[in-house]
Design an enzyme around this catalytic site. Structure first.
Site, mmCIF file in Angstrom:
data_model
loop_
_atom_site.group_PDB
_atom_site.id
_atom_site.type_symbol
_atom_site.label_atom_id
_atom_site.label_comp_id
_atom_site.label_asym_id
_atom_site.label_seq_id
_atom_site.Cartn_x
_atom_site.Cartn_y
_atom_site.Cartn_z
ATOM 1 N N LYS A 169 43.921 -24.168 74.896
ATOM 2 C CA LYS A 169 44.589 -22.988 74.347
ATOM 3 C C LYS A 169 45.534 -22.367 75.366
ATOM 4 C CE LYS A 169 45.822 -19.548 71.856
ATOM 5 N NZ LYS A 169 44.989 -18.617 71.109
ATOM 6 N N LEU A 170 45.134 -22.335 76.631
ATOM 7 C CA LEU A 170 46.024 -21.786 77.652
ATOM 8 C C LEU A 170 47.261 -22.654 77.824
ATOM 9 C CD1 LEU A 170 43.629 -20.461 80.452
ATOM 10 C CD2 LEU A 170 44.637 -19.231 78.512
#
Length: 279
Positions: A169-170
């Site tokens: 997600k990052l």
């Protein structure tokens, strides 16, 4: 299934209706009552506390602001999770946070899966989000039946640990942060070279920046940032997680992080993250 949903920010308010429409019994909690009341009219039961929402739930879904809020609301609050309950955390956190939450859940007899989403509010509404699912095999399989309700099947990725889902997600949000900076700088460069904003956007349409140009180009050119799909405050929090996670410098991320912090300091934290075009 009895499902508790904790956190009704912009994304949470889009996800809960999918659970209701699938026939689940959903109890929601939010720190401020207004969003919960709206979802209550949609068919959810509104709990006055997070503990009340979680009590008796087979599955708990959390979509909170960040890792510190997860600690405040869940891991540090002594919530009455049922033994063997499935906890699906949608909150954007760092890999180290996901490892911490997984360890805590294991000690409590809770099955933890980290399942962040990739996409904005319109894809969430249309059940077309990218979704990452990271956790122990059986728990991840069970979580998939829930999170697939808001996922594009072609954009659902299974990973073998919560930390990997958090890292993924990052990485996705890094691409978004760097792309918006690229769009802004391309418009500035085009203007200096005599191109109109539309000519810049047309040119970007045949480049690697085509997706962000299509998604945010009109917003940046029109200087209208009130239709918040992803707030400056949220992306700022995520860039801090990126910088804290990487052992090597992320200079492009640091540049965007500084611009986001300036936007927040100027009172624009709840506007769309593309507001950094006004920096």
């Amino acid at each position: 299934m009895n499902i508790a949903f904790l956190g009704l920010g912009r994304m949470g308010r889009e996800l809960v209706p999918h659970l209701i429409d699938a026939g689940h019994s959903v109890t929601v909690w939010n720190r401020s009552p207004e969003p919960a009341a709206v979802i209550g009219r949609r068919g959810a039961t509104v709990a006055s506390t997070a503990a009340e929402a979680v009590d008796g739930a087979q599955t708990v879904v959390s979509a909170l602001f960040g890792p510190d809020t997860v600690r405040e609301v869940i891991t540090g609050a002594g919530l009455p999770f049922a033994d063997g309950a499935l906890w699906i955390d949608v909150t954007t956190v760092a890999p180290a946070d996901a490892e911490e939450f997984a360890a805590w859940a294991g000690e409590q007899g809770i099955r933890y899966v980290h399942s962040p989403v990739i996409g904005s509010l319109a894809p969430a509404r249309a059940a077309a989000l990218g979704v990452l699912v990271g956790g122990e095999h059986d728990a991840a399989r069970d979580a998939r039946t829930i999170v697939s309700l808001w996922a594009d099947p072609n954009k659902l990725r299974m990973l073998d640990s919560p930390a990997k889902a958090a890292a993924g997600k990052l990485v996705a949000n890094l691409a978004l942060a760097v792309s918006i900076e690229g769009l802004i700088e391309a418009l500035r460069l085009g203007e200096a070279g005599g191109l109109s904003p539309n000519e810049v956007l047309e040119t970007l349409g045949i480049t690697a920046l085509a997706p962000v140009a299509a998604m945010k180009g009109p917003t940046v050119v029109g200087r209208s940032f009130d239709d918040t799909q992803f707030s400056a405050a949220l992306l700022a929090k995520d860039t801090r997680l990126m910088l804290a996670t990487s052992v090597k410098p992320l200079p492009a991320v640091a540049l965007v992080a500084d611009a986001l912090d300036r936007a927040i300091a100027s009172g624009h934290g709840e506007e769309d993250f593309s507001v950094i075009a006004d920096d």
